[in-house]
Design an enzyme around this catalytic site. Structure first.
Site, PDB file in Angstrom:
ATOM      1  N   PRO A 223       0.825  -1.215   0.000  1.00 28.46           N
ATOM      2  CA  PRO A 223       0.000   0.000   0.000  1.00 28.46           C
ATOM      3  C   PRO A 223       0.861   1.267   0.000  1.00 28.46           C
ATOM      4  CG  PRO A 223      -0.469  -1.403   1.920  1.00 28.46           C
ATOM      5  CD  PRO A 223       0.692  -2.005   1.218  1.00 28.46           C
ATOM      6  N   GLU A 224       0.582   2.138  -0.934  1.00 27.21           N
ATOM      7  CA  GLU A 224       1.274   3.427  -1.022  1.00 27.21           C
ATOM      8  C   GLU A 224       0.321   4.512  -0.509  1.00 27.21           C
ATOM      9  OE1 GLU A 224       4.314   3.960  -1.846  1.00 27.21           O
ATOM     10  OE2 GLU A 224       4.966   2.103  -2.790  1.00 27.21           O
TER      11      GLU A 224
ATOM     12  N   ARG B   5       1.822 -10.624   6.048  1.00 27.40           N
ATOM     13  CA  ARG B   5       3.282 -10.563   6.220  1.00 27.40           C
ATOM     14  C   ARG B   5       3.711  -9.903   7.532  1.00 27.40           C
ATOM     15  NH1 ARG B   5       6.161  -9.006   0.727  1.00 27.40           N
ATOM     16  NH2 ARG B   5       7.929  -9.599   2.012  1.00 27.40           N
TER      17      ARG B   5
END
Ligand SMILES: [Zn+2]
Length: 269
Positions: A2-3, A109
């Site tokens: 995600p940016e 993650r």
């Protein structure tokens, strides 16, 4: 990963369900995220979420006594679900709300974060951040002053959070391509004209991405998928070896600061 646009779209997706709500309980099933989730996160219980703010790629869940800091890391996502929804694998944190809904954090993650900061001071993670790219604090004068005398290559320079936050790898590639500036140029060699172009393009590339993500807002209340992740129309990122969309020359790929960099050797000087 995600940016900034995905994080902003997550804020837009979650806020209408969270703002003004009392947190009845926080349930941390897995405290081992990027940093251990602190015990103090319990301070959010019984508090009203007054606002959700985004700072760089952090979401700040404000309450009168302090704020929770949420980072989505490499693979994190947030959803709003009915309280009774059974957790699945990687659903690490639930924020139960008085409305009968919960905000659920999923992160396979576990590079994301849930932190707590008492009201009245900044968390260290937020202390050294540069201006937000979509505010007036990020402007031509500022960029030129920061770039003055710097030998850092431009791509690394605009990705430096102390210069400006939230210009991740994808957006650095895209912005430099659209501005026709070579990613390896030293920052100090940036002309005023180029700085004007670059500032405008960074704002426009990020704004466009946020708009594209706006079509996914309904996903935040669905049980499947990854809300906040969306496909974007990109010109060069991931397109090494393909023809340049402007001149047709083959796009070149290099590594800068260990990050994949794609540019047109003809258009970008
Ligand atoms: Zn080209």
């Amino acid at each position: 990963m995600p940016e900034l646009p995905e994080v902003e779209v997550s804020r837009l997706g979650i806020s209408p369900h969270a703002e003004g709500q009392i947190v009845t309980r926080i349930e941390v099933r897995q405290p081992k995220l990027r940093w251990p989730v602190p015990e103090t996160i319990k301070n959010i219980e019984g508090q009203t979420i007054t606002a959700i703010e985004r700072r760089a790629k952090y979401l700040l869940l404000h309450t009168p006594v302090g704020y929770a800091i949420v980072h989505l890391g490499m693979s994190g996502s947030l959803r709003v679900l009915p309280n009774a929804t059974a957790p699945e694998k990687h659903d690490h944190v639930d924020l139960h709300l008085a409305s009968g809904k919960l905000i659920r954090y999923n992160d396979p993650r576990r590079f994301g974060a849930w932190l707590w900061q008492e009201a009245g001071s900044d968390h260290p993670a937020l202390a050294k951040l540069g201006p937000e790219p979509l505010t007036d604090d990020f402007n031509v004068e500022y960029l030129l002053e920061k770039a003055n005398g710097k030998r850092t290559v431009l791509k690394s320079f605009i990705m430096d959070n102390a210069v400006v936050v939230g210009v991740g790898n994808i957006y650095a590639n895209e912005s430099l391509f659209t501005s026709r500036i070579h990613p390896k140029r030293p920052a100090g060699k940036l002309t005023r004209e180029e700085a004007e172009k670059l500032v405008a393009v960074i704002k426009s590339v990020l704004t466009t991405a946020i708009k594209q993500g706006g079509t996914t807002l309904k996903d935040f209340t669905q049980t499947d998928g990854k809300p906040g992740y969306f496909a974007q129309e990109l010109q060069v990122y991931g397109k090494e070896g393909k023809p340049c969309p402007v001149c047709g020359e083959e796009l070149e790929g290099v590594k800068i600061g260990q990050r994949a960099t794609v540019f047109c050797p003809n258009c970008q000087i």
